[in-house]
Design a protein around this motif. Structure first.
Motif, mmCIF file in Angstrom:
data_model
loop_
_atom_site.group_PDB
_atom_site.id
_atom_site.type_symbol
_atom_site.label_atom_id
_atom_site.label_comp_id
_atom_site.label_asym_id
_atom_site.label_seq_id
_atom_site.Cartn_x
_atom_site.Cartn_y
_atom_site.Cartn_z
ATOM 1 N N TRP A 50 6.979 56.899 -14.147
ATOM 2 C CA TRP A 50 7.484 57.645 -12.993
ATOM 3 C C TRP A 50 7.334 59.166 -13.160
ATOM 4 N N SER A 51 7.311 59.644 -14.413
ATOM 5 C CA SER A 51 7.043 61.076 -14.613
ATOM 6 C C SER A 51 5.544 61.348 -14.624
ATOM 7 N N ASN A 52 4.789 60.586 -15.429
ATOM 8 C CA ASN A 52 3.368 60.884 -15.624
ATOM 9 C C ASN A 52 2.536 60.563 -14.385
ATOM 10 N N GLN A 53 2.611 59.315 -13.920
ATOM 11 C CA GLN A 53 1.824 58.921 -12.756
ATOM 12 C C GLN A 53 2.554 59.309 -11.457
ATOM 13 N N GLY A 54 3.876 59.238 -11.492
ATOM 14 C CA GLY A 54 4.637 59.375 -10.254
ATOM 15 C C GLY A 54 5.044 60.789 -9.903
ATOM 16 N N HIS A 55 5.060 61.700 -10.894
ATOM 17 C CA HIS A 55 5.532 63.071 -10.671
ATOM 18 C C HIS A 55 6.933 63.095 -10.043
ATOM 19 N N ALA A 56 7.774 62.144 -10.432
ATOM 20 C CA ALA A 56 9.119 62.056 -9.838
ATOM 21 C C ALA A 56 9.868 63.379 -9.975
ATOM 22 N N ASN A 57 9.708 64.045 -11.124
ATOM 23 C CA ASN A 57 10.426 65.305 -11.340
ATOM 24 C C ASN A 57 9.936 66.392 -10.385
ATOM 25 N N LEU A 58 8.621 66.458 -10.167
ATOM 26 C CA LEU A 58 8.097 67.498 -9.270
ATOM 27 C C LEU A 58 8.466 67.199 -7.815
ATOM 28 N N ILE A 59 8.457 65.919 -7.446
ATOM 29 C CA ILE A 59 8.876 65.537 -6.088
ATOM 30 C C ILE A 59 10.311 66.003 -5.846
ATOM 31 N N MET A 60 11.170 65.780 -6.836
ATOM 32 C CA MET A 60 12.570 66.204 -6.703
ATOM 33 C C MET A 60 12.691 67.727 -6.689
ATOM 34 N N CYS A 88 6.190 50.000 1.438
ATOM 35 C CA CYS A 88 4.936 49.542 0.829
ATOM 36 C C CYS A 88 3.792 50.379 1.396
ATOM 37 N N GLY A 89 2.589 50.144 0.908
ATOM 38 C CA GLY A 89 1.415 50.806 1.440
ATOM 39 C C GLY A 89 0.883 50.057 2.656
ATOM 40 N N SER A 90 0.166 50.764 3.527
ATOM 41 C CA SER A 90 -0.360 50.116 4.736
ATOM 42 C C SER A 90 -1.383 49.034 4.396
ATOM 43 N N ARG A 91 -1.958 49.111 3.167
ATOM 44 C CA ARG A 91 -2.923 48.071 2.778
ATOM 45 C C ARG A 91 -2.237 46.897 2.073
ATOM 46 N N GLU A 92 -0.903 46.928 2.024
ATOM 47 C CA GLU A 92 -0.177 45.785 1.453
ATOM 48 C C GLU A 92 0.320 44.905 2.611
ATOM 49 N N ARG A 93 1.639 44.661 2.695
ATOM 50 C CA ARG A 93 2.141 43.821 3.790
ATOM 51 C C ARG A 93 3.165 44.575 4.628
ATOM 52 N N PHE A 128 0.047 54.315 -6.989
ATOM 53 C CA PHE A 128 1.133 55.273 -7.152
ATOM 54 C C PHE A 128 1.339 56.231 -5.993
ATOM 55 N N LEU A 129 0.315 56.504 -5.177
ATOM 56 C CA LEU A 129 0.585 57.395 -4.042
ATOM 57 C C LEU A 129 1.583 56.754 -3.079
ATOM 58 N N THR A 130 1.495 55.430 -2.942
ATOM 59 C CA THR A 130 2.495 54.708 -2.135
ATOM 60 C C THR A 130 3.904 54.987 -2.663
ATOM 61 N N TRP A 131 4.035 54.990 -3.985
ATOM 62 C CA TRP A 131 5.378 55.090 -4.579
ATOM 63 C C TRP A 131 5.851 56.542 -4.658
#
Lengths: 370, 370
Positions: B194-204, B318-323, B353-356
């Motif tokens: 969540w930090s490396n791929q997700g950038h959760a800290n920067l999003i926050m 979810c992503g538009s390419r999922e369900r 990860f862009l979805t998340w």
């Protein structure tokens, strides 16, 4: 039954003879502690041999950069199952080693091993268990945290990263302020090295649990502000990094952590190129740091320190396979000139991380005692 | 001069014809933002194409796992200089993608790219710049810290790791207590995702700087207590992880950070398998969490929630390419049953990860508002 037993015995004797007087390679190979999850290779045995296994069915040649020096590492042998395997020709020094694979002429990492930033790339890492490995082991003791901080650097127009070790109890003892050690990595490494390769946080956790050192904060940041290629370390200009460290990072740390923000409670140390940085910056900025430590990173001469505020401690170390006599001589000269200087030589290690783990383990209890 | 100009024009026309009506590949390739320092490859262009360059002079075959689905990725072409090069056949979705190389039948990482833990191994990562990339960019705003904590787990007899995001100002506002989001990674990933791929800290950091969300703490830990291979996710047993999370990690976090330690100020979210964990644990332990979020990780049915304390928020994305239809239908049913439910669909993204990242960006402002 008798025949079978005789057969086994005879095989063992033959194997012994085959070694031509060398010690037989012990068969107690285990996965390296630095392997990726669930990976069985690389493996190490109790004598320090390392064994590799790489899947590359259509490759012609796989070589591991580890092994006996000057012979280009260990060439692996291809098996009928598509795996290349091989064992280092001799035992390796205890501790951490960087390595990589050469596959058909290209440089790649071992998919079994974790990666560590060194030589300006993420390299594979392997750990030869050291006889004294418990001092940096992950144990059930109170743990400090390693905090990633991002600070704005005006001088480089960038957001820069550092890691800050806060000792166990830091969150609870909200009226306690702590001294700070600024701890630098070597050339081609970055701010992750002292935690990932060095286990600085675990070394501190264990020392503190044993009552052997005062708790203090450690700050580790990237010590480069420009690209430096092999062989050009002498072209390194300290000024931009000195500005980041002294004018930007230290004020940020003092503003965001409970530090004792004075010279007496601030130390600087570094390994290899980080030692060069420590040497230069502590001499350029004598009012900022009171204790200096060079780990495989040069020496101080008494003449350099003359006329400046006296440091509380000068610590100089290296591995026994480096230049221990130079370290001891320098420390003796500093002592004769009236300085509180300490030398440390790590036995049977070279310019590698076990030297620096041990050096930090020796240095920490000496810091901030005055 | 005229001849030369005519030559250039004619070449351009030919190139256009060669594309058989496809848009020409734009030549604005730049190094991926996830490259290792100083590495020029892989590169991406403004249309989402990715270009690779791998040195392996004696290799026969180098393939990149990225490219058009079902065709085995992108086969690179060997040049006289010993480098294999190639470009994906089409543009890729915006955002983060895991990938690896197949070199003469073996699996290796791209030496130019940084590695990210996914599929239970450290894989290469590449970033196709997204049109909305600023929400997770590293900007000159106040930054929170990401703290590595090590906590003792009695139930698994191990020291376990988690990362804790503390928002900007956490160190200064020492009388403020914060709500906590427990945020889980997906199958084959770990607590670094969540930090490396997700950038959760920067999003926050960015949301807080814009005044769009309340500051809160995020805790990210490893959601597995046993090995799980491909295709065996359904064999996953939640109990050991639930014990670690609820009985060990939450008390540790509440004891070591300034949390508001009650149900109302505690949320759980997870992506993919982390969504499965969130779904199960929030239903098993209705008194622990008040807000639930599933990111590409299943749905809640009103019947599952009956008779339990009502959650303050249910977020499903979810992503538009999922369900996406399944997500919207589930949220409509929850709304009809009287729940505060919110759906979100990330446009033109799949189970990646862009979805998340986008889901977290949508979720954060909705949390802890009651």
């Amino acid at each position: 039954m008798k025949l079978k037993q005789a057969g086994i015995l005879s095989f063992a004797l033959l194997a012994g003879q085959f070694c031509f007087g060398q010690t037989a390679i012990s068969n107690d190979f285990k996965p390296s502690t630095l392997n990726q999850p669930f990976q069985q290779y690389p493996q190490v045995n109790s004598q320090g041999y390392a064994r590799f296994k790489i899947k590359a069915p259509q490759a012609d040649s796989v070589r591991v950069s580890l092994g006996l020096g000057g012979r280009g590492g260990t060439l692996l042998t291809k098996g009928a199952d598509g795996y290349f395997t091989g064992t280092t020709e001799g035992p390796m020094d205890e501790g951490f080693h960087y390595y990589h694979l050469t596959i058909d002429g290209g440089t790649f990492n071992d998919p079994g091993a974790l990666n560590f930033y060194g030589s300006t790339r993420w390299e594979s890492g392997i750990e030869i268990p050291a006889h004294d490995q418990l001092f940096y082991a992950l144990k059930n003791v109170p743990h400090g945290n390693v905090q990633q901080i991002l600070f704005h650097s005006k001088s480089t127009s960038s957001e820069r990263r550092a890691f800050v070790y806060t000792p166990p109890g830091y969150e609870k003892n909200t009226s306690t302020k702590y001294p700070v050690l600024y701890l630098q990595h070597g050339w081609g490494e970055d701010e992750t090295a002292w935690s990932n390769q060095g286990h600085a946080n675990l070394i501190m956790d264990n020392l503190i649990a044993d009552g052997k050192t005062k708790p203090f904060i450690i700050v580790m940041t990237y010590g480069m502000t420009n690209e430096l290629k092999w062989g050009h370390v002498k072209d390194f200009k300290i000024d931009p990094f000195q500005t980041v460290l002294v004018d930007e990072l230290i004020p940020y740390v003092d503003a965001h952590f409970r530090t004792i923000a004075d010279r007496k409670h601030r130390a600087m140390a570094g390994l290899s190129m980080g030692g060069m940085e420590t040497h230069t910056i502590t001499l350029n900025k004598p009012d900022i740091f009171s204790s200096f430590a060079l780990l495989s990173g040069g020496i101080y001469k008494p003449a350099e320190l003359e006329g400046k505020t006296k440091p509380d401690l000068i610590f100089i170390s290296c591995g026994s396979r480096e230049r221990p006599d130079g370290v001891k001589k320098a420390v003796n000269e500093l002592k004769s000139a009236g300085y509180n200087a300490v030398s440390y030589v790590s036995q049977n290690t070279a310019h590698e991380f076990l030297t620096w783990r041990r050096s930090l383990h020796e240095l920490a209890p000496l810091l901030f005692r005055k």
